[in-house]
Design an enzyme around this catalytic site. Sequence first.
Site, short mmCIF file in Angstrom:
data_model
loop_
_atom_site.label_atom_id
_atom_site.label_comp_id
_atom_site.label_asym_id
_atom_site.label_seq_id
_atom_site.Cartn_x
_atom_site.Cartn_y
_atom_site.Cartn_z
NE ARG A 157 -3.04 0.26 3.21
CZ ARG A 157 -2.45 0.50 4.38
NH1 ARG A 157 -1.83 1.65 4.59
NH2 ARG A 157 -2.45 -0.40 5.33
CE1 TYR A 170 -15.62 12.45 -16.14
CE2 TYR A 170 -15.15 12.56 -13.80
CZ TYR A 170 -15.52 11.84 -14.91
OH TYR A 170 -15.80 10.51 -14.79
CG ASP A 188 -9.15 16.94 -14.76
OD1 ASP A 188 -8.37 16.33 -15.51
OD2 ASP A 188 -10.24 16.47 -14.38
CE LYS A 243 -11.84 8.92 -18.54
NZ LYS A 243 -12.14 10.12 -17.79
C1 LIG Z 1 -12.58 10.51 -16.53
C2 LIG Z 1 -12.21 11.82 -15.98
C3 LIG Z 1 -11.97 11.99 -14.61
C4 LIG Z 1 -12.18 10.89 -13.59
O1 LIG Z 1 -11.30 9.84 -13.76
P1 LIG Z 1 -11.64 8.29 -13.44
O2 LIG Z 1 -10.38 7.63 -13.86
O3 LIG Z 1 -12.83 7.91 -14.25
O4 LIG Z 1 -11.90 8.20 -11.99
C5 LIG Z 1 -11.58 13.25 -14.18
N1 LIG Z 1 -11.45 14.29 -15.03
C6 LIG Z 1 -11.69 14.15 -16.36
C7 LIG Z 1 -11.53 15.34 -17.24
C8 LIG Z 1 -12.07 12.93 -16.88
O5 LIG Z 1 -12.32 12.82 -18.18
#
Ligand SMILES: *Cc1c(COP(=O)(O)O)cnc(C)c1O
Length: 381
Positions: A46, A98, A170, A195
């Site tokens: 962890r 998001y 982000d 992504k």
């Molecule tokens: C998908 C996404 C997230 C969240 O990520 P997860 O891996 O699904 O938890 C946060 N910000 C953006 C812009 C995203 O496309």
Amino acid sequence: MRFATQAVHSPRHNNDEVGAIMPPIYQTSTYRRPPDGIDSSYDYARAGNPTRTALEQTLARLEGAQHGIAFASGMSGTDAILRALRPGDHMVASMYLYGGNYRYFKQVLAPMGISVSLIDFADLSMVEKTLTSSTRVVWAESPTNPLCQVIDLAAIADRGHSVGATVVVDNTFASPYLQQPLSLGVDVVLHSTTKYLGGHSDLIGGFVCTNDDEWAEHLRLMVKSVGAIPGPMDCYLVLRGTKTLHVRMERHCKNAHTIATYLEAHPKVERVIYPGLESDLGHAIATKQMSDYGGMMAVHLNTKSAQHTSDVLHECEIFSFAESLGGVESLIGHPATMSHGALSAEERANLGIRDSTVRLSVGIEDSDDLLEDLERAFRKI
Ligand SMILES: *Cc1c(COP(=O)(O)O)cnc(C)c1O
């Protein structure tokens, strides 16, 4: 070393006995204690795992960060950052963001006594008016989901710092290949590695990086104490995806540009929102802060209802009608019934999301096939 070389070559991994080119998948929960006098950084998985370390070092270097921490998902990265807030603290966030982060702010943070102001970050005077002496975090995303608004990150960082807030970006939509927010003055960068970094629609993961030692300490404490860690196999998969990030992104951008240009002139399309189009509102800022314009776009179709739009999307054969983005496969989504389906019609209208809005995550297939696929679906309009 330049970006492409850094993406392909991880910083040297530890304990490599056989000269493996890829860091091994250390599928272990614990580590034998070394004899006295020998220092080992690993005791329990962890707290740390060498496959994870290799991923963290690789991604941190691509973002120009000293510290990088991997998480089980993008959302657990969001959670780890915002656990630094205390009741009475204030946060200012872009209203275009998001949906998962929106839900987290409203349903997890707000009940803990942390207030969140959601505003349009294109309006810098509004940003200045909303910041207060108790604003601890300013949260931005650029380009935004789903309407691809481009936010001037250097200007936002500057405004946030004027009240002593930490500025978080982000960077999921752009990836570090197109945009490195730390170099624009941002303090903390978040990714959903699900992504573009993973890039193959085969895992869920998150990553947070910073050059601030105190933030890094906070994040390390959170990952160890809360335990939202990615498993070694997922770390390996993100690392493997990252090796082709630059090659994939070039193709994502090229295909997206071709499709946006085609759709802009299409009689069945009302409007295309893609920062790579010269007509786009975000084009100038995107040109300033990004090296290319990405693979995401929003399109307002000439459809009559949400049902009609969804019927059109179901006609696509190469574009899958699905959530998520950033994989090699093209995806098409319908924000009004998917990512923003839980909002009221009025809330959606405020965000500029129409029943006719579709979001494209353009993959790396042959762009002629993608255009033919859209053309086939448009026969339903
Ligand atoms: C998908 C996404 C997230 C969240 O990520 P997860 O891996 O699904 O938890 C946060 N910000 C953006 C812009 C995203 O496309």
